[in-house]
Motif scaffolding. Structure first.
Motif, PDB file in Angstrom:
ATOM      1  N   VAL A   1      13.068  -8.817  -8.385  1.00  0.00           N
ATOM      2  CA  VAL A   1      12.251  -8.898  -7.561  1.00  0.00           C
ATOM      3  C   VAL A   1      11.826  -7.435  -7.416  1.00  0.00           C
ATOM      4  O   VAL A   1      12.785  -6.604  -6.874  1.00  0.00           O
ATOM      5  CB  VAL A   1      12.637  -9.508  -6.349  1.00  0.00           C
ATOM      6  N   VAL A   2      10.733  -6.711  -7.497  1.00  0.00           N
ATOM      7  CA  VAL A   2      10.400  -5.521  -7.229  1.00  0.00           C
ATOM      8  C   VAL A   2       9.420  -5.164  -6.138  1.00  0.00           C
ATOM      9  O   VAL A   2       8.195  -5.635  -6.077  1.00  0.00           O
ATOM     10  CB  VAL A   2       9.758  -4.756  -8.499  1.00  0.00           C
ATOM     11  N   PHE A   3       9.943  -4.543  -5.284  1.00  0.00           N
ATOM     12  CA  PHE A   3       8.896  -4.297  -4.019  1.00  0.00           C
ATOM     13  C   PHE A   3       8.178  -2.644  -4.364  1.00  0.00           C
ATOM     14  O   PHE A   3       8.774  -1.627  -4.470  1.00  0.00           O
ATOM     15  CB  PHE A   3       9.485  -4.038  -2.815  1.00  0.00           C
ATOM     16  N   SER A   4       6.991  -3.007  -4.634  1.00  0.00           N
ATOM     17  CA  SER A   4       6.283  -1.687  -5.196  1.00  0.00           C
ATOM     18  C   SER A   4       6.525  -0.424  -4.500  1.00  0.00           C
ATOM     19  O   SER A   4       6.544   0.485  -5.143  1.00  0.00           O
ATOM     20  CB  SER A   4       5.127  -1.968  -5.641  1.00  0.00           C
ATOM     21  N   ASP A   5       6.556  -0.418  -3.106  1.00  0.00           N
ATOM     22  CA  ASP A   5       6.698   0.817  -2.442  1.00  0.00           C
ATOM     23  C   ASP A   5       8.112   0.693  -1.693  1.00  0.00           C
ATOM     24  O   ASP A   5       8.571   1.365  -0.881  1.00  0.00           O
ATOM     25  CB  ASP A   5       5.697   0.886  -1.359  1.00  0.00           C
ATOM     26  N   GLY A   6       8.919  -0.199  -2.160  1.00  0.00           N
ATOM     27  CA  GLY A   6      10.361  -0.329  -1.546  1.00  0.00           C
ATOM     28  C   GLY A   6      11.258   0.866  -1.704  1.00  0.00           C
ATOM     29  O   GLY A   6      11.188   1.586  -2.785  1.00  0.00           O
TER      30      GLY A   6
ATOM     31  N   SER B   1       0.866  -1.294  -0.022  1.00  0.00           N
ATOM     32  CA  SER B   1       0.055  -0.147   0.174  1.00  0.00           C
ATOM     33  C   SER B   1       0.746   1.181  -0.026  1.00  0.00           C
ATOM     34  O   SER B   1       0.409   2.091  -0.595  1.00  0.00           O
ATOM     35  CB  SER B   1      -1.009   0.067   1.259  1.00  0.00           C
ATOM     36  N   GLY B   2       2.085   1.231   0.426  1.00  0.00           N
ATOM     37  CA  GLY B   2       2.796   2.168   0.639  1.00  0.00           C
ATOM     38  C   GLY B   2       2.715   3.236   1.972  1.00  0.00           C
ATOM     39  O   GLY B   2       3.272   4.483   1.823  1.00  0.00           O
ATOM     40  N   HIS B   3       1.792   2.818   2.544  1.00  0.00           N
ATOM     41  CA  HIS B   3       1.478   3.865   3.905  1.00  0.00           C
ATOM     42  C   HIS B   3       2.214   3.479   4.841  1.00  0.00           C
ATOM     43  O   HIS B   3       2.102   2.608   5.965  1.00  0.00           O
ATOM     44  CB  HIS B   3       0.005   3.767   4.178  1.00  0.00           C
ATOM     45  N   ARG B   4       3.427   4.154   4.866  1.00  0.00           N
ATOM     46  CA  ARG B   4       4.471   3.876   5.865  1.00  0.00           C
ATOM     47  C   ARG B   4       4.851   5.196   6.379  1.00  0.00           C
ATOM     48  O   ARG B   4       5.577   5.920   5.959  1.00  0.00           O
ATOM     49  CB  ARG B   4       5.599   2.913   5.607  1.00  0.00           C
ATOM     50  N   THR B   5       4.563   5.491   7.899  1.00  0.00           N
ATOM     51  CA  THR B   5       5.030   7.001   8.176  1.00  0.00           C
ATOM     52  C   THR B   5       5.755   6.907   9.443  1.00  0.00           C
ATOM     53  O   THR B   5       5.879   7.906  10.194  1.00  0.00           O
ATOM     54  CB  THR B   5       3.750   7.807   8.488  1.00  0.00           C
ATOM     55  N   ALA B   6       5.881   5.734   9.944  1.00  0.00           N
ATOM     56  CA  ALA B   6       6.731   5.611  11.407  1.00  0.00           C
ATOM     57  C   ALA B   6       7.854   6.080  11.356  1.00  0.00           C
ATOM     58  O   ALA B   6       8.761   6.141  10.394  1.00  0.00           O
ATOM     59  CB  ALA B   6       6.805   4.256  11.641  1.00  0.00           C
ATOM     60  N   GLY B   7       8.311   7.073  12.343  1.00  0.00           N
ATOM     61  CA  GLY B   7       9.562   7.778  12.625  1.00  0.00           C
ATOM     62  C   GLY B   7       9.726   9.277  11.650  1.00  0.00           C
ATOM     63  O   GLY B   7      10.818   9.809  11.575  1.00  0.00           O
ATOM     64  N   LEU B   8       8.636   9.503  10.918  1.00  0.00           N
ATOM     65  CA  LEU B   8       8.679  10.637  10.021  1.00  0.00           C
ATOM     66  C   LEU B   8       8.304  11.981  10.696  1.00  0.00           C
ATOM     67  O   LEU B   8       7.171  12.190  10.595  1.00  0.00           O
ATOM     68  CB  LEU B   8       7.987  10.364   8.749  1.00  0.00           C
TER      69      LEU B   8
ATOM     70  N   TYR C   1      15.178  -1.207   2.506  1.00  0.00           N
ATOM     71  CA  TYR C   1      15.063  -1.209   4.151  1.00  0.00           C
ATOM     72  C   TYR C   1      13.935  -1.536   4.628  1.00  0.00           C
ATOM     73  O   TYR C   1      13.512  -1.959   5.935  1.00  0.00           O
ATOM     74  CB  TYR C   1      16.031  -0.034   4.546  1.00  0.00           C
ATOM     75  N   ASN C   2      12.782  -0.904   3.981  1.00  0.00           N
ATOM     76  CA  ASN C   2      11.318  -0.707   4.527  1.00  0.00           C
ATOM     77  C   ASN C   2      10.469  -2.131   4.553  1.00  0.00           C
ATOM     78  O   ASN C   2       9.578  -2.169   4.841  1.00  0.00           O
ATOM     79  CB  ASN C   2      10.569   0.306   4.117  1.00  0.00           C
ATOM     80  N   HIS C   3      11.344  -3.286   3.944  1.00  0.00           N
ATOM     81  CA  HIS C   3      10.806  -4.501   3.836  1.00  0.00           C
ATOM     82  C   HIS C   3      12.073  -5.412   4.284  1.00  0.00           C
ATOM     83  O   HIS C   3      12.223  -6.394   3.591  1.00  0.00           O
ATOM     84  CB  HIS C   3      10.165  -4.835   2.573  1.00  0.00           C
ATOM     85  N   ALA C   4      12.648  -5.330   5.214  1.00  0.00           N
ATOM     86  CA  ALA C   4      13.722  -6.015   5.697  1.00  0.00           C
ATOM     87  C   ALA C   4      13.568  -7.549   5.724  1.00  0.00           C
ATOM     88  O   ALA C   4      14.472  -8.420   5.293  1.00  0.00           O
ATOM     89  CB  ALA C   4      14.651  -5.409   6.879  1.00  0.00           C
ATOM     90  N   ALA C   5      12.734  -7.960   6.446  1.00  0.00           N
ATOM     91  CA  ALA C   5      12.578  -9.384   6.587  1.00  0.00           C
ATOM     92  C   ALA C   5      12.364 -10.139   5.421  1.00  0.00           C
ATOM     93  O   ALA C   5      12.803 -11.106   4.937  1.00  0.00           O
ATOM     94  CB  ALA C   5      11.358  -9.601   7.388  1.00  0.00           C
TER      95      ALA C   5
END
Length: 384
Positions: free
Chosen positions: A348-353, A15-22, A358-362
């Motif tokens: 391999v493409v992470f759409s919101d990577g 989804s791309g909704h990542r705002t933690a720490g911003l 780093y935002n999908h480390a696992a």
């Protein structure tokens, strides 16, 4: 390209909704601090081994007006000065964790520096000493110093869990270096791979503490690294994971040295030597080379050629790319992936990577780890 194959492309949509720490910086925050907050997100800090709470506090305090370098160093000192508040005697596991957290914070304290002065060298030396103390306590990795063309290269060898099926060299790029990729090393080792976290020419301890710069003959240094790996484990196939600019180095070496049996490029540029603006990032590229002249630095970086028409990559190739990478475009990933000639090339493409995912480390570690094990295990079985 001649002899190239069409890479299989996989897209993981988020989804791309990542705002933690911003946190919005206050008006008192200077430009360097603003740049640090832009470049070193919560996820990237954690990807370099910074604990979640430490990363949140560092970003929060800097966003409130404190200086990046001093704040990171102060957080490291607090960890070292207060082992649990005296509630109980500190155990081995707790001490290892505390040492690694402090080492990571010290490494982050120097990450915005662009000059290799005595202060920076002292910071890196202290971070390495803490990392080495943790390694001695954990017993799962050891520091190695390799004689190579151009000078000594420093790395950390982490042994596989169980009988190894391969050995993997992991390098970083312009900013993230060997110790920063310890989390990736742990994931690879848990999958039956010996891992050499290496500071290559121009990187980390090799540059700052041993004076080994990136030169036009940099490729020969990696030949010596591969020679060392062959001697330490004859018959055990070699793979390589290059992160950020290190991905371009890994792709170049995969085409140049047939001993590499699997290559992963995570966020590498297809044209490392292209013209760039004279900003802090390019000054760090110049420091890699040890040059004060931008043209001299550019000449050296143009010797890194991950894509060459006359030299396709013969081994299996995995390219990992972020759909929102601000530094490397999708076309870079596709150009590198299309340079494979062996019939096993994947993107391999992470759409919101973000850059280096780093935002999908696992998920990133799982994909790279499982892919690298499968290719090196197949090569190992074939060679037996």
């Amino acid at each position: 390209m001649n002899g190239s194959v069409e890479p299989l492309e996989h897209v993981f949509a988020f989804s791309g909704h990542r705002t933690a720490g911003l946190l919005p910086p206050s008006e008192s925050v200077d430009e360097e601090a603003r740049a640090a907050l832009r470049q070193f997100s919560l996820e990237r800090l954690m990807g370099y081994g910074v604990d979640h709470a430490d990363a949140m506090e560092l970003r929060g305090r800097v966003a409130s007006g404190e200086e990046w370098r001093l704040t990171a160093a102060a957080l490291a000192s607090r960890l070292l000065d207060d082992p649990g508040g005296g509630i109980a005697p500190e155990g081995r596991v707790s001490r290892i964790g505390r040492l690694l957290r402090a080492s990571a914070l010290l490494r982050m304290s120097q990450v915005m520096m662009t000059e290799d002065d005595d202060e920076r060298r002292a910071i890196v030396a202290r971070a390495a000493a803490l990392f080495a103390e943790a390694a001695e306590l954990s017993g799962d990795r050891e520091r190695v110093a390799l004689d190579a063309d151009g000078g000594t290269l420093v790395g950390w060898l982490q042994r596989a869990a169980g009988e190894p099926v391969g050995q993997v060299v992991v390098i970083g790029g312009i900013e993230g270096w060997a110790m920063d990729f310890a989390p990736m090393g742990c994931e690879l080792a848990s999958r039956g791979l010996d891992v050499l976290l290496l500071d290559g020419p121009g990187q980390g301890e090799s540059r700052l503490l041993r004076g080994h710069l990136l030169s036009a003959s940099w490729e020969r240094a990696y030949v010596d690294v591969f020679d060392w790996l062959v001697r330490r484990a004859p018959g055990l196939p070699i793979g390589m994971v290059g992160n950020s600019m290190g991905g371009a180095v890994a792709a170049h070496l995969a085409a140049a040295d047939a001993r590499m049996r699997a290559c992963c490029d995570n966020g590498g540029s297809s044209r490392p030597g292209r013209p760039r603006p004279m900003n802090s990032f390019y000054r760090k590229m110049m420091a890699h080379v040890g040059a004060s002249d931008p043209e001299v630095a550019g000449e050296v970086w143009r010797t890194v050629q991950p894509v060459r028409e006359d030299r396709p990559i013969p081994c299996p190739l995995l390219v990992v790319q972020g759909g929102l990478d601000p530094l490397v475009e999708m076309e870079d990933a596709r150009r590198i992936a299309s340079s494979a000639a062996g019939g096993d090339s994947r993107i391999v493409v992470f759409s919101d990577g973000d850059h280096c995912i780093y935002n999908h480390a696992a998920d990133k570690h799982a994909i790279i780890g499982d892919w690298m094990r499968s290719r090196l295990a197949a090569a190992h079985s074939h060679d037996l």
